[in-house]
Design a protein around this motif. Structure first.
Motif, PDB file in Angstrom:
ATOM      1  N   SER A  40       4.776   2.131 -12.940  1.00 22.43           N
ATOM      2  CA  SER A  40       6.039   1.803 -12.288  1.00 22.43           C
ATOM      3  C   SER A  40       6.241   2.734 -11.093  1.00 22.43           C
ATOM      4  CB  SER A  40       7.206   1.952 -13.274  1.00 22.43           C
ATOM      5  OG  SER A  40       7.089   1.040 -14.337  1.00 22.43           O
ATOM      6  N   ARG A  63       7.213  -1.712   3.513  1.00 20.39           N
ATOM      7  CA  ARG A  63       6.911  -2.969   4.207  1.00 20.39           C
ATOM      8  C   ARG A  63       6.542  -2.710   5.667  1.00 20.39           C
ATOM      9  NH1 ARG A  63       7.842  -8.238   2.998  1.00 20.39           N
ATOM     10  NH2 ARG A  63       7.791  -9.668   4.794  1.00 20.39           N
ATOM     11  N   LYS A  99       1.454  -1.941  -2.988  1.00 19.17           N
ATOM     12  CA  LYS A  99       1.678  -3.381  -2.886  1.00 19.17           C
ATOM     13  C   LYS A  99       1.599  -3.944  -4.310  1.00 19.17           C
ATOM     14  CE  LYS A  99      -0.420  -5.663   0.407  1.00 19.17           C
ATOM     15  NZ  LYS A  99      -1.404  -6.434   1.222  1.00 19.17           N
ATOM     16  N   HIS A 137      -1.425  -4.365  -9.009  1.00 20.23           N
ATOM     17  CA  HIS A 137      -0.879  -3.214  -8.292  1.00 20.23           C
ATOM     18  C   HIS A 137      -1.963  -2.636  -7.391  1.00 20.23           C
ATOM     19  CE1 HIS A 137       2.769  -2.381 -11.016  1.00 20.23           C
ATOM     20  NE2 HIS A 137       2.226  -3.521 -11.415  1.00 20.23           N
ATOM     21  N   HIS A 189       3.283 -10.168  -7.820  1.00 26.08           N
ATOM     22  CA  HIS A 189       3.791 -10.820  -9.015  1.00 26.08           C
ATOM     23  C   HIS A 189       3.377 -12.289  -8.957  1.00 26.08           C
ATOM     24  CE1 HIS A 189       6.531  -7.321  -9.511  1.00 26.08           C
ATOM     25  NE2 HIS A 189       6.627  -7.397  -8.187  1.00 26.08           N
ATOM     26  N   PRO A 236       2.115  -7.950   5.252  1.00 32.04           N
ATOM     27  CA  PRO A 236       3.082  -8.804   4.551  1.00 32.04           C
ATOM     28  C   PRO A 236       3.137 -10.217   5.112  1.00 32.04           C
ATOM     29  CG  PRO A 236       4.002  -6.626   4.880  1.00 32.04           C
ATOM     30  CD  PRO A 236       2.705  -6.662   5.648  1.00 32.04           C
ATOM     31  N   ALA A 292      11.340   0.760  -0.099  1.00 35.87           N
ATOM     32  CA  ALA A 292      10.846  -0.590   0.143  1.00 35.87           C
ATOM     33  C   ALA A 292      10.769  -0.911   1.633  1.00 35.87           C
ATOM     34  CB  ALA A 292      11.726  -1.616  -0.571  1.00 35.87           C
ATOM     35  N   GLU A 307       0.465  -9.426 -13.035  1.00 37.14           N
ATOM     36  CA  GLU A 307       0.739  -8.559 -11.893  1.00 37.14           C
ATOM     37  C   GLU A 307      -0.535  -7.866 -11.448  1.00 37.14           C
ATOM     38  OE1 GLU A 307       3.795  -5.715 -12.546  1.00 37.14           O
ATOM     39  OE2 GLU A 307       5.383  -7.210 -12.768  1.00 37.14           O
ATOM     40  N   PHE A 335       5.770 -10.499  -3.460  1.00 37.57           N
ATOM     41  CA  PHE A 335       5.233  -9.159  -3.234  1.00 37.57           C
ATOM     42  C   PHE A 335       6.347  -8.138  -3.095  1.00 37.57           C
ATOM     43  CE2 PHE A 335       2.023 -12.100  -1.981  1.00 37.57           C
ATOM     44  CZ  PHE A 335       0.800 -11.457  -2.051  1.00 37.57           C
ATOM     45  N   ASP A 336       6.087  -6.946  -3.619  1.00 35.16           N
ATOM     46  CA  ASP A 336       6.906  -5.772  -3.340  1.00 35.16           C
ATOM     47  C   ASP A 336       6.046  -4.770  -2.578  1.00 35.16           C
ATOM     48  OD1 ASP A 336       9.288  -6.545  -4.626  1.00 35.16           O
ATOM     49  OD2 ASP A 336       8.498  -5.939  -6.582  1.00 35.16           O
ATOM     50  N   TYR A 337       6.635  -4.139  -1.569  1.00 31.49           N
ATOM     51  CA  TYR A 337       5.938  -3.137  -0.775  1.00 31.49           C
ATOM     52  C   TYR A 337       6.746  -1.850  -0.841  1.00 31.49           C
ATOM     53  CZ  TYR A 337       3.900  -7.430   1.081  1.00 31.49           C
ATOM     54  OH  TYR A 337       3.300  -8.666   1.205  1.00 31.49           O
ATOM     55  N   LEU A 338       6.091  -0.736  -1.189  1.00 36.45           N
ATOM     56  CA  LEU A 338       6.781   0.535  -1.333  1.00 36.45           C
ATOM     57  C   LEU A 338       5.986   1.655  -0.677  1.00 36.45           C
ATOM     58  CD1 LEU A 338       7.777   0.381  -5.127  1.00 36.45           C
ATOM     59  CD2 LEU A 338       9.297  -0.002  -3.174  1.00 36.45           C
TER      60      LEU A 338
END
Length: 257
Positions: free
Chosen positions: A31, A40, A177, A188, A180, A151, A36, A186, A164-167
């Motif tokens: 996690s 991105r 990245k 990672h 989901h 992205p 974010a 998922e 997608f999540d970008y952190l």
């Protein structure tokens, strides 16, 4: 980029991990807590990679706890062409995977044998090779172009099939990245040791992917970003190998010299 390209069965690269038995229990996902917006923006600033030539260390950890490292050479032209060679301790080639023009060649030097066929048949081929302890499912090699995509390219390629999540984490030193998929799975991706290249765009030297098949890390030792690799790079040229054609339509495989 086309989603079909991303999903072409890059599982052939699992031959790199032929020492690993197929795991059943997924590794515990990580996690991430980060920025974010900065993540991105940073992924949007990643270099537009035309090609890559590199020597690297590939490390793996299977779901059953086994782990190891391999010296590899790789040649990339994302998202369609890739050649990767894994090496013996003496520097000779233990095996090779080549993908180009919707075809694959997987070469096992110990058997002097190369399987060749259409890339759409790769999953079926490797499912038949479980007796050789090749990993049955690892997302790292199925989705390797995501290591270099922005992205905008991710959205264009996957549409509604994934989000997608970008952190950015560790004060921006690491980019993450998280993909989901609609089926609940998922993937990672984490990159770090960022360097600036042409036009001040970012390039990562370390890559890590965590998925249901295990954890894979790729650390580039030496690399060259080139506009074009030589035409021979993605042409199959190995001699003294038996070519075994594989076609799902035929239901089995047959060999020829």
């Amino acid at each position: 980029m086309n989603v079909k390209v991303f999903k072409l069965e890059y599982i052939c690269f699992l031959a790199l991990l032929w020492l690993v038995a197929c795991g059943r229990t997924p590794l515990e996902p990580v996690s991430y807590v980060g920025d974010a917006a900065a993540g991105r923006a940073a992924w949007s600033q990643m270099a537009n990679l035309d090609s890559l030539k590199a020597s690297a260390i590939l490390s793996w950890k299977a779901t059953d706890g086994r782990h190891g490292k391999h010296k590899v050479r790789l040649f990339l032209e994302p998202p369609e062409r890739l050649k990767i060679q894994w090496l013996t301790p003496w520097g000779s080639v233990a095996g090779q995977v080549l993908i180009a023009a919707d075809q694959f060649w997987f070469s096992d030097s110990s058997q002097r044998l190369t399987w060749h066929g259409h890339i759409a048949d790769l999953r079926s081929l490797f499912r038949q090779k479980d007796s050789l302890n090749w990993v049955g499912e690892t997302q790292f090699f199925m989705y390797w172009p995501l290591l270099f995509s922005s992205p905008e390219e991710d959205r264009s390629a996957f549409g509604e099939e994934a989000f997608f999540d970008y952190l950015a984490t560790n004060d921006g030193r690491c980019l993450n990245k998280i993909i989901h998929f609609r089926d609940g799975d998922e993937l990672h991706i984490r990159v770090d040791e960022l360097v600036k290249g042409v036009d001040e765009r970012l390039f990562a030297r370390n890559f890590e992917v965590l998925g249901s098949g295990g954890r894979i890390s790729l650390a580039l030792r030496q690399f060259t970003l080139q506009k074009d690799l030589t035409p021979e790079t993605f042409v199959y040229t190995l001699e003294h190998f038996t070519i075994q054609e594989y076609s799902l339509k035929k239901g089995d495989s047959h060999g020829r010299q």
